[in-house]
Scaffold this active site. Sequence first.
Site, PDB file in Angstrom:
ATOM      1  N   GLY A  46       0.839  -1.187   0.000  1.00 21.62           N
ATOM      2  CA  GLY A  46       0.000   0.000   0.000  1.00 21.62           C
ATOM      3  C   GLY A  46       0.870   1.232   0.000  1.00 21.62           C
ATOM      4  O   GLY A  46       2.069   1.160   0.298  1.00 21.62           O
ATOM      5  N   GLN A  51       2.865  10.017   1.832  1.00 23.56           N
ATOM      6  CA  GLN A  51       4.189   9.367   1.810  1.00 23.56           C
ATOM      7  C   GLN A  51       5.050   9.859   0.645  1.00 23.56           C
ATOM      8  O   GLN A  51       6.271   9.710   0.674  1.00 23.56           O
ATOM      9  CB  GLN A  51       4.049   7.845   1.716  1.00 23.56           C
ATOM     10  CG  GLN A  51       3.550   7.201   3.001  1.00 23.56           C
ATOM     11  CD  GLN A  51       3.477   5.693   2.853  1.00 23.56           C
ATOM     12  OE1 GLN A  51       2.511   5.167   2.320  1.00 23.56           O
ATOM     13  NE2 GLN A  51       4.504   5.003   3.304  1.00 23.56           N
ATOM     14  N   CYS A  96       6.323  -0.421   7.145  1.00 28.37           N
ATOM     15  CA  CYS A  96       5.924   0.764   6.386  1.00 28.37           C
ATOM     16  C   CYS A  96       7.092   1.204   5.509  1.00 28.37           C
ATOM     17  O   CYS A  96       8.231   1.238   5.977  1.00 28.37           O
ATOM     18  CB  CYS A  96       5.546   1.877   7.359  1.00 28.37           C
ATOM     19  SG  CYS A  96       5.073   3.416   6.555  1.00 28.37           S
ATOM     20  N   LEU A  97       6.801   1.532   4.254  1.00 31.74           N
ATOM     21  CA  LEU A  97       7.860   1.987   3.351  1.00 31.74           C
ATOM     22  C   LEU A  97       8.518   3.267   3.863  1.00 31.74           C
ATOM     23  O   LEU A  97       9.646   3.566   3.511  1.00 31.74           O
ATOM     24  CB  LEU A  97       7.297   2.210   1.940  1.00 31.74           C
ATOM     25  CG  LEU A  97       6.813   0.969   1.190  1.00 31.74           C
ATOM     26  CD1 LEU A  97       6.160   1.355  -0.128  1.00 31.74           C
ATOM     27  CD2 LEU A  97       7.949  -0.019   0.951  1.00 31.74           C
ATOM     28  N   HIS A 138      -3.954   0.805   7.604  1.00 31.58           N
ATOM     29  CA  HIS A 138      -2.627   1.435   7.660  1.00 31.58           C
ATOM     30  C   HIS A 138      -2.580   2.693   6.777  1.00 31.58           C
ATOM     31  O   HIS A 138      -2.095   3.748   7.198  1.00 31.58           O
ATOM     32  CB  HIS A 138      -1.585   0.399   7.212  1.00 31.58           C
ATOM     33  CG  HIS A 138      -0.174   0.881   7.209  1.00 31.58           C
ATOM     34  ND1 HIS A 138       0.766   0.432   8.111  1.00 31.58           N
ATOM     35  CD2 HIS A 138       0.474   1.767   6.407  1.00 31.58           C
ATOM     36  CE1 HIS A 138       1.925   1.039   7.874  1.00 31.58           C
ATOM     37  NE2 HIS A 138       1.773   1.836   6.833  1.00 31.58           N
ATOM     38  N   GLU A 139      -3.132   2.575   5.557  1.00 29.53           N
ATOM     39  CA  GLU A 139      -3.079   3.724   4.629  1.00 29.53           C
ATOM     40  C   GLU A 139      -4.016   4.838   5.066  1.00 29.53           C
ATOM     41  O   GLU A 139      -3.678   6.017   4.944  1.00 29.53           O
ATOM     42  CB  GLU A 139      -3.399   3.278   3.194  1.00 29.53           C
ATOM     43  CG  GLU A 139      -2.482   2.217   2.599  1.00 29.53           C
ATOM     44  CD  GLU A 139      -1.001   2.432   2.862  1.00 29.53           C
ATOM     45  OE1 GLU A 139      -0.550   3.587   2.916  1.00 29.53           O
ATOM     46  OE2 GLU A 139      -0.290   1.424   3.041  1.00 29.53           O
ATOM     47  N   HIS A 142      -2.358   6.846   7.559  1.00 31.26           N
ATOM     48  CA  HIS A 142      -1.414   7.810   6.962  1.00 31.26           C
ATOM     49  C   HIS A 142      -2.138   9.106   6.582  1.00 31.26           C
ATOM     50  O   HIS A 142      -1.589  10.192   6.733  1.00 31.26           O
ATOM     51  CB  HIS A 142      -0.773   7.234   5.693  1.00 31.26           C
ATOM     52  CG  HIS A 142       0.480   6.435   5.929  1.00 31.26           C
ATOM     53  ND1 HIS A 142       1.583   6.936   6.585  1.00 31.26           N
ATOM     54  CD2 HIS A 142       0.818   5.173   5.576  1.00 31.26           C
ATOM     55  CE1 HIS A 142       2.533   6.012   6.626  1.00 31.26           C
ATOM     56  NE2 HIS A 142       2.096   4.925   6.027  1.00 31.26           N
TER      57      HIS A 142
HETATM   58 CO    CO Z   1       2.999   3.105   5.701  1.00 31.07          CO
END
Ligand code: CO
Length: 178
Positions: A46, A51, A96-97, A138-139, A142
Amino acid sequence: MAIRNILTGGDPTLGKKSREIKDFGGRLHELLDDMRETMTQANGLGLAAPQVGVLRRAALIIHIDMESEDYEEKIIELINPKIIAKSGTQEASEGCLSIPGVYGIVCRPELVKLKAQDRFGNPFEIMCKGVSARAACHEIDHLDGIVFTSIAERILTEEELDMLHAEKKRQQEPEAED
Ligand code: CO
């Protein structure tokens, strides 16, 4: 399409709330196309617009269709997503990226029903289960300026990380990072 830079660590943008999207034009489409390429290249499950430095309510998740025979996977674009129903719980490690190399145990619903818009502004609803439900939560976090490390029950130790990586290698699965 272009690969965008993924913000990491303590970048203040990651802690800010994103604004609703009202313009469904070319700029949004370009953002979504770039996000798709960026997420695919980074092997993510995701990616949310903040981000890549854009404080707008847009996110992508990998959606696994549990109804299909071979658990068909596809990337779903979520514009202005909202969770309208949820049930059950799942407790698993999450990454998480934007926080490379860190994993934590996060409790998420097992099933979520989302209401969102597509890239043209058309509303739709979708059910997400398991990994997809985790990615969706999760997204959406964000978009509200919440990173998983701030809500994790605990962060995995070095030893647990080694075990996690060994297990992933065995399963020959891509790194599970959102
Ligand atoms: Co993330």
